[in-house]
Motif scaffolding. Structure first.
Motif, PDB file in Angstrom:
ATOM      1  N   GLN A  64     -12.874  -3.541  -7.429  1.00 46.98           N
ATOM      2  CA  GLN A  64     -11.837  -2.849  -6.666  1.00 46.98           C
ATOM      3  C   GLN A  64     -10.785  -3.850  -6.191  1.00 46.98           C
ATOM      4  OE1 GLN A  64     -12.140   0.891  -6.096  1.00 46.98           O
ATOM      5  NE2 GLN A  64     -13.220   0.168  -7.928  1.00 46.98           N
ATOM      6  N   LEU A  65      -9.568  -3.663  -6.645  1.00 45.35           N
ATOM      7  CA  LEU A  65      -8.481  -4.563  -6.275  1.00 45.35           C
ATOM      8  C   LEU A  65      -8.065  -4.350  -4.822  1.00 45.35           C
ATOM      9  CD1 LEU A  65      -6.146  -4.338  -9.413  1.00 45.35           C
ATOM     10  CD2 LEU A  65      -7.709  -6.190  -8.793  1.00 45.35           C
ATOM     11  N   ASP A  66      -7.580  -5.410  -4.214  1.00 50.18           N
ATOM     12  CA  ASP A  66      -7.038  -5.359  -2.866  1.00 50.18           C
ATOM     13  C   ASP A  66      -5.814  -4.447  -2.847  1.00 50.18           C
ATOM     14  OD1 ASP A  66      -4.801  -6.724  -0.946  1.00 50.18           O
ATOM     15  OD2 ASP A  66      -6.804  -6.836  -0.072  1.00 50.18           O
ATOM     16  N   ARG A  67      -5.694  -3.638  -1.782  1.00 50.50           N
ATOM     17  CA  ARG A  67      -4.591  -2.679  -1.755  1.00 50.50           C
ATOM     18  C   ARG A  67      -3.232  -3.350  -1.722  1.00 50.50           C
ATOM     19  NH1 ARG A  67      -6.136  -0.250   4.134  1.00 50.50           N
ATOM     20  NH2 ARG A  67      -5.152  -1.811   5.458  1.00 50.50           N
ATOM     21  N   ASP A  68      -3.136  -4.537  -1.143  1.00 52.06           N
ATOM     22  CA  ASP A  68      -1.833  -5.199  -1.105  1.00 52.06           C
ATOM     23  C   ASP A  68      -1.379  -5.579  -2.504  1.00 52.06           C
ATOM     24  OD1 ASP A  68      -1.512  -5.035   1.683  1.00 52.06           O
ATOM     25  OD2 ASP A  68      -2.775  -6.791   1.979  1.00 52.06           O
ATOM     26  N   ARG A  69      -2.312  -6.004  -3.345  1.00 54.49           N
ATOM     27  CA  ARG A  69      -1.931  -6.291  -4.726  1.00 54.49           C
ATOM     28  C   ARG A  69      -1.495  -5.016  -5.446  1.00 54.49           C
ATOM     29  NH1 ARG A  69      -4.951  -9.473  -9.768  1.00 54.49           N
ATOM     30  NH2 ARG A  69      -3.435  -8.762 -11.309  1.00 54.49           N
ATOM     31  N   VAL A  70      -2.268  -3.944  -5.275  1.00 54.95           N
ATOM     32  CA  VAL A  70      -1.941  -2.692  -5.958  1.00 54.95           C
ATOM     33  C   VAL A  70      -0.582  -2.172  -5.519  1.00 54.95           C
ATOM     34  CG1 VAL A  70      -2.639  -0.287  -6.272  1.00 54.95           C
ATOM     35  CG2 VAL A  70      -4.369  -2.101  -6.271  1.00 54.95           C
ATOM     36  N   LEU A  71      -0.356  -2.091  -4.219  1.00 56.51           N
ATOM     37  CA  LEU A  71       0.915  -1.565  -3.720  1.00 56.51           C
ATOM     38  C   LEU A  71       2.073  -2.484  -4.095  1.00 56.51           C
ATOM     39  CD1 LEU A  71      -0.215  -0.340  -0.177  1.00 56.51           C
ATOM     40  CD2 LEU A  71      -0.045   0.989  -2.294  1.00 56.51           C
ATOM     41  N   GLY A  72       1.832  -3.793  -4.066  1.00 54.85           N
ATOM     42  CA  GLY A  72       2.886  -4.725  -4.454  1.00 54.85           C
ATOM     43  C   GLY A  72       3.269  -4.582  -5.912  1.00 54.85           C
ATOM     44  N   GLU A  73       2.293  -4.362  -6.781  1.00 56.20           N
ATOM     45  CA  GLU A  73       2.602  -4.205  -8.198  1.00 56.20           C
ATOM     46  C   GLU A  73       3.296  -2.871  -8.464  1.00 56.20           C
ATOM     47  OE1 GLU A  73      -0.774  -5.126 -10.665  1.00 56.20           O
ATOM     48  OE2 GLU A  73      -0.667  -7.262 -10.150  1.00 56.20           O
TER      49      GLU A  73
END
Length: 299
Positions: free
Chosen positions: A25-34
């Motif tokens: 599960q990826l960190d939400r900051d990485r997901v939202l940033g991408e």
């Protein structure tokens, strides 16, 4: 929403899923940033725990990435005659209303984790399910929210016969998930042609039809198929995505196209690669379609 259809993101395209043991599960900051870096300005919410539970904090976090929350996946048990899904649903509808999230993407959950097996519905189960669909749609309306039913592999509404029974036995709009429909045995383009007026929300996937057939035949589980790449970047599978978008456009569809190419991640992908690259490929495919939807916010 104004200005015609728009494109939104979904955390499951980055492997973020509610199923225990689904994958890394990826960190939400990485997901939202991408999502932001790809030029997307709207997203579905993802599973419980991915974003803050407080509607105000959730909205503030999304705002900080230039994103708007436009909908969320809500799996509820609808088929058990002695179970009332309304109290749980009402709390979700209230949270969506307080956070400015418009679309409830309802799934008829089995009551167990995962999507690899499901019970059969009897007559009493069907009566309960169809009755609850009507009740929940009415309740969502009281909170000013729209509700769609998401036919989904491993839920109580998966096959073509089940989709048709919902169409015939209720007035609830559908979420057209091009991948789950195909794997379950429904041609999504045929559904657009015969029931475009019932489609209020769209999840765009492309699919490896050979792997999908193995799921239908019971040769592999749904989860193993996702792990093996049953979902492909748009334009690289066997779904007529161009025909579906054209058909919905001709029918006057004004809703969202949500980028949903579900993946199971084994580990943290390199920055710039993995899910981000696959979503970028799908966005490029959509951008090349004549008259296709555009990435953007709430219009």
């Amino acid at each position: 929403m104004t200005g015609g259809p728009r494109i939104a993101a979904a955390p499951i395209s980055w492997g973020v899923c509610e199923v225990p043991g689904w994958g890394h599960q990826l960190d939400r900051d990485r997901v939202l940033g991408e999502m932001r870096d790809l030029g997307l300005a709207a997203t579905e919410l993802g599973p419980d725990g991915f974003l803050p539970p407080s509607p105000e904090r959730r909205r503030a976090l999304l705002d900080s990435y230039g994103l708007t929350g436009i909908g969320g996946f809500v799996p509820l048990v609808l088929h058990e005659p002695d179970h009332d899904p309304l109290p749980e649903a009402r709390a979700t509808f209230r949270g969506f209303a307080e956070g400015g999230v418009d679309m409830v993407v309802l799934a008829a959950a089995t009551g167990v984790d995962g999507y690899d097996e499901r019970p059969a519905l009897d007559a009493a189960g069907w009566r309960a399910l169809l009755g609850n669909l009507t009740r929940l749609a009415e309740e969502a309306g009281r909170f000013g929210r729209a509700l769609t039913l998401h036919p989904h592999v491993g839920t109580m509404i998966e096959t073509r016969d089940e989709v048709d029974r919902v169409l015939d036995g209720s007035s609830v709009p559908l979420c057209l998930d091009t991948g789950h429909l195909l794997i379950g045995g429904t041609d999504p383009l045929d559904l657009v042609r015969r029931a475009a007026g019932r489609i209020a929300h769209v999840h765009l996937k492309d699919v490896d039809a050979a792997l999908a057939g193995r799921v239908r035949a019971g040769e592999i589980t749904y989860t193993d198929a996702v792990r093996a790449g049953v979902y492909r970047p748009l334009g690289r599978g066997d779904v007529d995505v161009a025909g579906i978008v054209a058909g919905l456009g001709a029918a006057g569809y004004q809703g969202w196209y949500v980028m949903e190419q579900d993946v199971v991640l084994a580990a943290e992908p390199p920055h710039g690669g993995g899910p981000r690259a696959q979503v970028a490929e799908s966005l490029a495919y959509l951008a090349a379609l004549p008259g296709g939807p555009a990435a953007g916010g709430a219009g």
